[in-house]
Design a protein around this motif. Structure first.
Motif, PDB file in Angstrom:
ATOM      1  N   SER A 122      -1.423  23.061  23.223  1.00  0.00           N
ATOM      2  CA  SER A 122      -2.382  22.994  22.061  1.00  0.00           C
ATOM      3  C   SER A 122      -1.877  21.521  21.346  1.00  0.00           C
ATOM      4  N   SER A 123      -3.145  21.126  21.251  1.00  0.00           N
ATOM      5  CA  SER A 123      -2.668  20.030  20.261  1.00  0.00           C
ATOM      6  C   SER A 123      -1.992  19.334  18.834  1.00  0.00           C
ATOM      7  N   SER A 124      -2.416  20.650  18.158  1.00  0.00           N
ATOM      8  CA  SER A 124      -1.935  21.069  17.430  1.00  0.00           C
ATOM      9  C   SER A 124      -1.904  22.761  16.863  1.00  0.00           C
ATOM     10  N   THR A 125      -0.828  23.294  15.734  1.00  0.00           N
ATOM     11  CA  THR A 125      -0.920  24.861  15.300  1.00  0.00           C
ATOM     12  C   THR A 125      -1.890  25.779  15.104  1.00  0.00           C
ATOM     13  N   ALA A 126      -2.529  24.679  13.908  1.00  0.00           N
ATOM     14  CA  ALA A 126      -4.540  25.606  14.386  1.00  0.00           C
ATOM     15  C   ALA A 126      -4.600  26.363  15.300  1.00  0.00           C
ATOM     16  N   SER A 127      -4.987  25.399  16.468  1.00  0.00           N
ATOM     17  CA  SER A 127      -5.194  25.643  18.248  1.00  0.00           C
ATOM     18  C   SER A 127      -4.583  26.281  18.474  1.00  0.00           C
ATOM     19  N   ALA A 128      -3.252  26.456  17.808  1.00  0.00           N
ATOM     20  CA  ALA A 128      -2.796  27.845  19.473  1.00  0.00           C
ATOM     21  C   ALA A 128      -2.525  28.752  18.470  1.00  0.00           C
ATOM     22  N   ASN A 129      -1.884  28.535  17.514  1.00  0.00           N
ATOM     23  CA  ASN A 129      -2.299  30.484  16.960  1.00  0.00           C
ATOM     24  C   ASN A 129      -3.581  30.691  17.243  1.00  0.00           C
ATOM     25  N   ALA A 130      -4.941  29.532  16.935  1.00  0.00           N
ATOM     26  CA  ALA A 130      -6.309  30.177  17.623  1.00  0.00           C
ATOM     27  C   ALA A 130      -6.455  31.200  19.083  1.00  0.00           C
ATOM     28  N   SER A 131      -5.232  30.596  19.306  1.00  0.00           N
ATOM     29  CA  SER A 131      -5.610  30.882  21.292  1.00  0.00           C
ATOM     30  C   SER A 131      -4.532  31.904  21.449  1.00  0.00           C
ATOM     31  N   ILE A 132      -4.080  31.902  19.991  1.00  0.00           N
ATOM     32  CA  ILE A 132      -2.617  32.810  20.353  1.00  0.00           C
ATOM     33  C   ILE A 132      -3.269  34.358  19.846  1.00  0.00           C
ATOM     34  N   GLU A 133      -4.599  34.255  18.496  1.00  0.00           N
ATOM     35  CA  GLU A 133      -4.989  35.497  18.384  1.00  0.00           C
ATOM     36  C   GLU A 133      -6.251  36.217  19.169  1.00  0.00           C
ATOM     37  N   GLU A 134      -7.011  34.543  19.909  1.00  0.00           N
ATOM     38  CA  GLU A 134      -7.984  35.075  21.271  1.00  0.00           C
ATOM     39  C   GLU A 134      -7.311  35.991  22.221  1.00  0.00           C
ATOM     40  N   ALA A 135      -5.288  35.304  22.113  1.00  0.00           N
ATOM     41  CA  ALA A 135      -5.116  36.102  24.167  1.00  0.00           C
ATOM     42  C   ALA A 135      -4.492  37.535  23.766  1.00  0.00           C
ATOM     43  N   LEU A 136      -4.134  37.797  21.892  1.00  0.00           N
ATOM     44  CA  LEU A 136      -3.677  39.476  21.458  1.00  0.00           C
ATOM     45  C   LEU A 136      -4.374  40.434  21.709  1.00  0.00           C
ATOM     46  N   THR A 137      -6.150  39.299  21.435  1.00  0.00           N
ATOM     47  CA  THR A 137      -7.063  40.503  21.847  1.00  0.00           C
ATOM     48  C   THR A 137      -7.516  41.511  23.606  1.00  0.00           C
ATOM     49  N   MET A 138      -6.176  40.539  24.150  1.00  0.00           N
ATOM     50  CA  MET A 138      -6.116  41.314  25.717  1.00  0.00           C
ATOM     51  C   MET A 138      -5.084  42.441  25.614  1.00  0.00           C
ATOM     52  N   PHE A 139      -4.324  42.643  24.448  1.00  0.00           N
ATOM     53  CA  PHE A 139      -3.450  43.742  24.316  1.00  0.00           C
ATOM     54  C   PHE A 139      -3.421  44.615  24.301  1.00  0.00           C
ATOM     55  N   GLY A 140      -2.653  46.546  24.114  1.00  0.00           N
ATOM     56  CA  GLY A 140      -3.491  47.069  23.283  1.00  0.00           C
ATOM     57  C   GLY A 140      -2.438  47.374  22.289  1.00  0.00           C
ATOM     58  N   ARG A 141      -1.500  46.239  21.510  1.00  0.00           N
ATOM     59  CA  ARG A 141      -0.708  45.915  20.692  1.00  0.00           C
ATOM     60  C   ARG A 141      -0.343  44.354  20.520  1.00  0.00           C
ATOM     61  N   PRO A 142       0.550  44.363  19.572  1.00  0.00           N
ATOM     62  CA  PRO A 142       0.441  42.600  19.794  1.00  0.00           C
ATOM     63  C   PRO A 142       2.460  43.118  19.795  1.00  0.00           C
ATOM     64  N   ASP A 143       2.768  44.292  19.603  1.00  0.00           N
ATOM     65  CA  ASP A 143       4.443  44.046  20.292  1.00  0.00           C
ATOM     66  C   ASP A 143       4.391  44.864  21.026  1.00  0.00           C
ATOM     67  N   ALA A 144       3.673  44.377  22.387  1.00  0.00           N
ATOM     68  CA  ALA A 144       3.467  45.354  24.370  1.00  0.00           C
ATOM     69  C   ALA A 144       4.725  44.259  24.180  1.00  0.00           C
ATOM     70  N   PRO A 145       5.616  44.933  25.582  1.00  0.00           N
ATOM     71  CA  PRO A 145       6.397  44.427  25.979  1.00  0.00           C
ATOM     72  C   PRO A 145       6.356  43.373  26.876  1.00  0.00           C
ATOM     73  N   VAL A 146       7.051  42.037  27.546  1.00  0.00           N
ATOM     74  CA  VAL A 146       7.313  41.238  28.194  1.00  0.00           C
ATOM     75  C   VAL A 146       8.141  41.000  28.870  1.00  0.00           C
ATOM     76  N   LEU A 147       8.848  41.070  30.095  1.00  0.00           N
ATOM     77  CA  LEU A 147       9.962  41.344  30.852  1.00  0.00           C
ATOM     78  C   LEU A 147       9.562  39.665  31.510  1.00  0.00           C
ATOM     79  N   ILE A 148      11.149  39.401  31.870  1.00  0.00           N
ATOM     80  CA  ILE A 148      10.736  37.477  32.071  1.00  0.00           C
ATOM     81  C   ILE A 148      11.620  37.762  33.326  1.00  0.00           C
ATOM     82  N   VAL A 149      11.251  37.767  34.860  1.00  0.00           N
ATOM     83  CA  VAL A 149      12.069  37.792  36.059  1.00  0.00           C
ATOM     84  C   VAL A 149      13.091  36.999  36.275  1.00  0.00           C
TER      85      VAL A 149
END
Length: 160
Positions: free
Chosen positions: A82-109
């Motif tokens: 993203s070119s700006s913080t605002a557009s990054a935050n907007a994309s974050i909000e959209e991505a979070l709609t795919m998750f049941g909750r914002p504290d869903a665990p993410v494991l990185i191999v």
């Protein structure tokens, strides 16, 4: 001089005058030859109208339906590039709609030794998305997605 002209027969005078008038009215020989080269076509036959092919209704392009994995990958790329913080935050909000909750665990191999995998410190999807925004680096790929009963993502496993 009058005598000299009177000796020429009258029909030759008419031809000479016609030639003088004809040549003086032509602007160039080129135009004269062009008009004489064009064939004149006359027909008495009925001309049938040319039928145009039937217009087929435009087929709207079928939009490719993205899988949830592809959508999530697109969100990760959008946040990281993203070119700006605002557009990054907007994309974050959209991505979070795919998750049941914002504290869903993410494991990185971080490595695999045969069937055993080594993981980085667990994080949440909210923290991971903000990490992407800050680092502008999305090198991880989705390895596994665990869904809840509502079709929402409840756990995500990434691989570096």
């Amino acid at each position: 001089m009058t005598k000299h002209i009177s000796n020429i027969p009258s029909w030759s005078m008419v031809i000479i005058l016609a030639l003088l008038v004809g040549f003086s009215s032509c602007k160039s020989k080129k135009k004269l030859t062009k008009s004489s080269d064009a064939p004149i076509v006359t027909t008495t036959q009925e001309v049938e109208p040319i039928e145009e092919p039937e217009e087929k209704p435009e087929v709207e392009p079928v939009e490719k339906v993205l899988s949830k994995e592809e959508k999530l990958t697109n969100y990760f790329n959008a946040v990281a590039t993203s070119s700006s913080t605002a557009s990054a935050n907007a994309s974050i909000e959209e991505a979070l709609t795919m998750f049941g909750r914002p504290d869903a665990p993410v494991l990185i191999v971080i490595y695999k030794d045969g069937s055993e995998a080594g993981y980085d410190e667990p994080t949440t999807i909210d923290n991971y998305l903000h990490y992407l925004k800050d680092t502008k680096n999305n090198k991880a790929v989705i390895e596994e997605i665990v869904y809840d009963d509502n079709g929402q993502i409840k756990e995500l496993v990434l691989k570096k």
